[in-house]
Scaffold this motif. Structure first.
Motif: not given
Length: 371
Positions: A202-215
């Motif tokens: 399941t894609f969660t807000y933690i995944h999204l946060l991980n992507i945004i901060i890394q980018l």
């Protein structure tokens, strides 16, 4: 090349001859299929029954975060230092291999500790700090690693849920000399990409946060220092999962290699490898490279007690030595990589597999990520 193997189990002695690498494909192209349960749950119960004091070793290790902060800082400093250095120079590649790959392997394994909530008391704090730990790796990775790794622990060897297992296609294509060399060089890509083709999470807000901060961090790193700094991060990550001494743990942990090989039995209806013949499927390494990798070499100990932090694993082994000393061990991670590539009896088929109850591609919606 044919090896004779003597195996002792349950007061019985079995002598086998392993098939040569040029045997018919129907002899070689199978995993070690078994209906027997994985060994760690039962061994944990036995150890706790005999040594109840082991339970006092459980819990998080707060000092780990300071080591992580230091290593992340070192990586950003080296990325800045190499900002004007030619990428294909000896200096750039040498620093990326010696320092960068070692540091990023430590970050991979720090994220491993964080996936078990072993740096902070609250699970959310571990998830957020894992995103910080991820920064020198260059690509978002930490949020996806945790659920896949927990599946690996809970369903060790499951053909659908354990994404650490090679797929059937990998076994067919890569169980030869060139294939094994290719796998060893590029194994980081197999571990990064294989889970997405095996089991969806399941894609969660933690995944999204991980992507945004890394980018965002990658963007400012490139904007301020240039592309060479970012490529240093990527090269460090690639080399960390390639022909690097610390990368030997990827193969050493669960592949059934060398003298531990036993004849296979294809699971059909009631056929099965009996408990006496199932090879050990987790292997520990107690050498000096554990100092650079959060004691991940204590891998039987870790699978038996995944809620014990890296600093306490040697104490676990000392207390319960009678359980761990008789188990097969890996003496060299470098030797493991070499033997995997160049010894005929070692292939990608050399893993213990269990028939799963889930269909491939099942979405894991109820995975407890707080355990």
């Amino acid at each position: 090349m044919t090896d004779s193997i003597t195996h002792r189990a349950a007061n019985k002695t079995f002598t086998f001859t392993t098939p040569p690498s040029d045997s018919p494909i129907e002899v070689l192209n199978e995993f070690y299929w078994t209906k027997e349960k994985e060994p760690h749950f039962s061994r944990r119960k036995l150890i706790l029954a005999k040594h109840p004091e082991v339970s006092k070793l459980t819990g998080y290790e707060p000092k780990t975060k300071w080591y992580v902060i230091a290593i992340v800082s070192l990586q950003f400093y080296l990325a800045w230092y190499l900002r004007n250095t030619p990428i294909f120079s000896w200096k750039f590649i040498g620093l990326a291999y010696v320092f960068g790959a070692t540091a990023n392997q430590a970050m991979f394994l720090a994220i491993h500790e964080l996936s078990h909530n072993l740096l902070f008391k609250k699970p959310l704090h571990n998830k957020l700090f894992a995103i910080f730990t991820n920064l020198p790796i260059g690509i978002p990775y930490s949020a996806s690693f945790q659920p896949y790794h927990q599946l690996h622990h809970k369903f060790l060897g499951d053909q659908y849920l354990d994404a650490d297992l090679p797929t059937y296609l990998e076994g067919i294509l890569l169980s030869n000399l060139l294939g094994k060399v290719f796998f060893a060089i590029f194994q980081i890509f197999f571990y990064a990409l294989r889970p997405m083709f095996v089991t969806q999470i399941t894609f969660t807000y933690i995944h999204l946060l991980n992507i945004i901060i890394q980018l965002v961090v990658d963007y400012f790193l490139i904007k301020l220092n240039g592309w060479h700094s970012f490529i240093y991060f990527l090269m460090s990550s690639f080399l960390a999962g390639s022909l690097h001494p610390c990368a030997g743990h990827f193969i050493a942990e669960h592949y059934v290699l060398n003298e531990n090989n036993k004849p296979r039995s294809i699971l059909k209806d009631n056929e099965n490898i009996s408990i006496e013949l199932v090879p050990a499927e987790t292997y520990s390494y107690y050498g000096s490279l554990n100092l650079l990798t959060w004691n991940v070499g204590y891998h039987n100990e870790h699978h038996d007690f995944p809620y014990i932090a890296w600093t306490k694993l040697p104490e676990l082994r000392r207390i319960a030595h009678e359980f761990y000393d008789p188990l097969p061990q890996v003496t060299s991670w470098c030797g493991t990589i070499w033997d995997f590539m160049f010894c005929d009896v070692n292939t990608l088929w050399n893993r213990v597999k269990r028939v799963g109850n889930e269909k491939s591609g099942t979405n894991i919606n109820n995975l407890d990520q707080n355990q």
